[in-house]
Design an enzyme around this catalytic site. Structure first.
Site, PDB file in Angstrom:
ATOM      1  N   HIS A   1       0.848  -1.207   0.000  1.00 60.11           N
ATOM      2  CA  HIS A   1       0.000   0.000   0.000  1.00 60.11           C
ATOM      3  C   HIS A   1       0.877   1.249   0.000  1.00 60.11           C
ATOM      4  O   HIS A   1       2.081   1.183   0.283  1.00 60.11           O
ATOM      5  CB  HIS A   1      -0.947   0.002   1.210  1.00 60.11           C
ATOM      6  CG  HIS A   1      -0.249   0.024   2.541  1.00 60.11           C
ATOM      7  ND1 HIS A   1       0.261   1.196   3.097  1.00 60.11           N
ATOM      8  CD2 HIS A   1       0.003  -0.974   3.428  1.00 60.11           C
ATOM      9  CE1 HIS A   1       0.788   0.920   4.268  1.00 60.11           C
ATOM     10  NE2 HIS A   1       0.659  -0.406   4.485  1.00 60.11           N
TER      11      HIS A   1
ATOM     12  N   CYS B   1       3.260  -4.733   6.792  1.00 55.95           N
ATOM     13  CA  CYS B   1       2.929  -4.453   5.398  1.00 55.95           C
ATOM     14  C   CYS B   1       4.142  -3.956   4.622  1.00 55.95           C
ATOM     15  O   CYS B   1       5.196  -3.641   5.183  1.00 55.95           O
ATOM     16  CB  CYS B   1       1.838  -3.390   5.334  1.00 55.95           C
ATOM     17  SG  CYS B   1       0.215  -4.015   5.828  1.00 55.95           S
TER      18      CYS B   1
END
Length: 545
Positions: free
Chosen positions: A498, A520
């Site tokens: 992301h 992440c």
């Protein structure tokens, strides 16, 4: 028959007067026609012979009396013969009855029992012989490497001597003694001794077990699968050197029953095969087993042959019973299905590959890959065997991958996202293996608080729908909610690529210098936008060090 001194009846007829004889004249006998022998003249009773030869005619016979028989000689001979025969019969009868009486209480001549001569002995004497013999009895069993001696006490030998003698006499027929005395009578079979089987068996077992420790057991002929020939063949029987305890016990029982002193073991006492190679059951089993291994199927994964299901697989799953029955061993087939499912399931396994730039890596873990359906494979295999299936078939799987390069090989295609955690760099390769996108990253921090390393393994993009709000816990325990514009998760909906507008730099060692994420893969916003436009749901993600 007329008496000698009686007068014959007068004749009647023309010459009757001339037929009258003198009172003492002997009766006339018609001369015989043919050659006869002279007989002495009959001298009337009371007359003496003068020693002068009787007158005779020219043929050497006394006139008219040469052929006259001696009156009364036949009845006298018959009486004498009858008397003689009666005497002889009486003597024989007496002898016969004496013999009957004698052999009613004694054994026949030439009678034996075991090694003892019992001729003319009484039952009491024979019973005594038997009792004395059993007290001295011992049995030696030897041969085939075994040598053991059993005394009467050790063998627990017992018998009823009086009953044995009684039984022998019950079978004898003293009335037939004139015949029986000339025959040999071996009464050994009448011996019926008993033994303590448990005691004898224990001692024999100990001795035989000691010998059998260094012997080979026999092997029956059977049917076995030849891996090189990929077919079932008959395996010949094998004779062993192991002593058969049951056979030895039978020989011992027979020997004890008749008080034999020795049992010599030979090949008969060795354990023998019970099924031979020429047995029709073995021949039929071979034919039946070979008829069950005709299936030959290439099991495919991603269009490539992954493994072959043929006789080499089926053969070990065919069971041949001791009775030569043939059946499918479902346990063995199930074990094969287990092995295939374990070896050909790649999800989470270690896979090695070479990246387009030549770098080589091994990666473990993840949710992507092949997952073999073990139960479906088992059912398919049974059906294939029954139907003699040939050709190609897909390996039954509950989850498939994009490629197959063997066990432990790369199972994804040329298109994938490569996340190099060591280099803190990510790339997207297209179907031709060309890098069409790349960017520096910041991955999860290695330690401390709620931070964690980015997981390694092979995954797929689960979503590429755009923005999302990330929620979690900070290192100080506070909660956070962070909106992102481009959310591309690959570990469920928890870990993904992301945009991270809060990061002022990417790459290098920032992930471990305090700027690392909660797991992440942080991207510059522009790079995240590019990737969002290039990747698709289902694209493979390989995260590795």
């Amino acid at each position: 028959m007329t008496k000698r001194n009686e007068q014959p009846a007068p004749s009647h007829g023309k010459h009757a007067a001339h037929a009258k004889k003198a009172p003492n004249e002997p009766p006339r006998v018609a001369p015989s026609h043919g050659k006869t022998q002279a007989i002495p003249p009959v001298v009337p009773a009371g007359m003496k012979t003068s020693g002068v030869p009787a007158p005779h005619n020219g043929n050497g016979f006394a006139p008219e009396i040469a052929d006259a028989p001696t009156l009364g000689s036949k009845p006298r001979a018959a009486r004498i013969a009858g008397i003689v025969l009666g005497v002889v019969f009486g003597v024989l009868l007496v002898v016969y009855l004496v013999g009957v009486a004698a052999f009613s209480g004694h054994f026949w001549p030439k009678a034996t029992i075991g090694s003892s001569d019992i001729s003319f002995q009484t039952p009491d004497e024979v019973a005594s012989v038997l009792e004395q013999g059993i007290n001295k009895y011992s049995l030696r069993v030897h041969g085939d490497g075994l040598d053991v001696t059993l005394s009467a006490d050790e063998a627990g030998v017992r018998f009823n001597a009086e009953q044995i003698v009684s039984d022998m006499f019950a079978q004898a027929n003293e009335w037939a003694w004139p015949v029986e005395v000339f025959r040999e009578h071996d009464e050994t079979e009448s011996l019926v001794a008993t033994l303590d089987k448990s005691g004898v068996a224990d001692k024999l077992h100990q001795a035989i077990d000691a010998v059998n420790e260094n012997t080979e057991a026999p092997v029956n002929a059977t049917v076995a699968f030849d891996e090189d020939a990929k077919m079932f063949k008959i395996v010949k029987e094998k004779y062993g050197t192991q002593i058969n305890t049951d056979v030895v016990m039978q020989d011992v029982e027979r020997a004890v029953a008749t008080l034999e002193s020795e049992v010599v073991l030979d090949e008969r006492a060795l354990s023998q095969p019970t099924i031979f190679s020429d047995d029709q059951r073995v021949i039929d089993a071979t034919s039946q087993a070979n008829s069950m291994i005709l299936a030959n199927v290439q099991l495919m994964m991603a269009g490539k042959s992954a493994l072959v299901f043929d006789a080499s697989v089926i053969g070990p799953c065919i069971s041949i019973g001791e009775d030569c029955s043939v059946s499918l061993d479902e346990d063995a087939l199930g074990a094969w299905a287990d092995e295939v499912a374990s070896a050909y399931t790649t999800v989470g396994s270690t896979r090695s590959y070479t990246r387009a730039d030549g770098a080589q890596f091994s990666v473990s873990g993840g949710s992507y890959g092949w997952k073999v359906d073990r139960d479906a494979l088992f059912d398919w295999a049974k059906a294939a065997i029954e139907a003699d299936q040939t050709g190609e078939a897909d390996l039954p799987c509950s989850q498939t991958a994009n490629a197959w390069n063997g066990v432990g090989g790369r199972d994804w295609g040329a298109r994938y996202i490569d996340i190099d955690l060591s280099a803190q760099h990510a790339r997207l390769f297209d179907e031709n293996g060309e890098a069409i996108w790349e960017s520096d990253i910041v991955s999860g921090k290695p330690r401390g608080g709620s931070g964690s390393l980015t997981p390694t393994g092979v995954y797929v993009i689960n979503s590429n729908s755009g923005g999302s709000t990330l929620e979690g816990t900070n290192d100080d325990g506070s909660k956070y909610k962070t909106p992102v514009t481009y959310w591309m998760p690959f570990v469920g909906n928890l870990i993904g690529l992301h945009d991270a507008s809060w990061q002022y730099a990417f790459g290098g060692t920032r992930y471990r210098d305090g700027a690392g994420s909660h797991g992440c893969v942080n991207l510059p916003t522009s790079k995240a936008a590019e990737l969002h436009g290039l990747c698709s749901m289902g694209d493979v993600v390989v995260s590795h060090w």
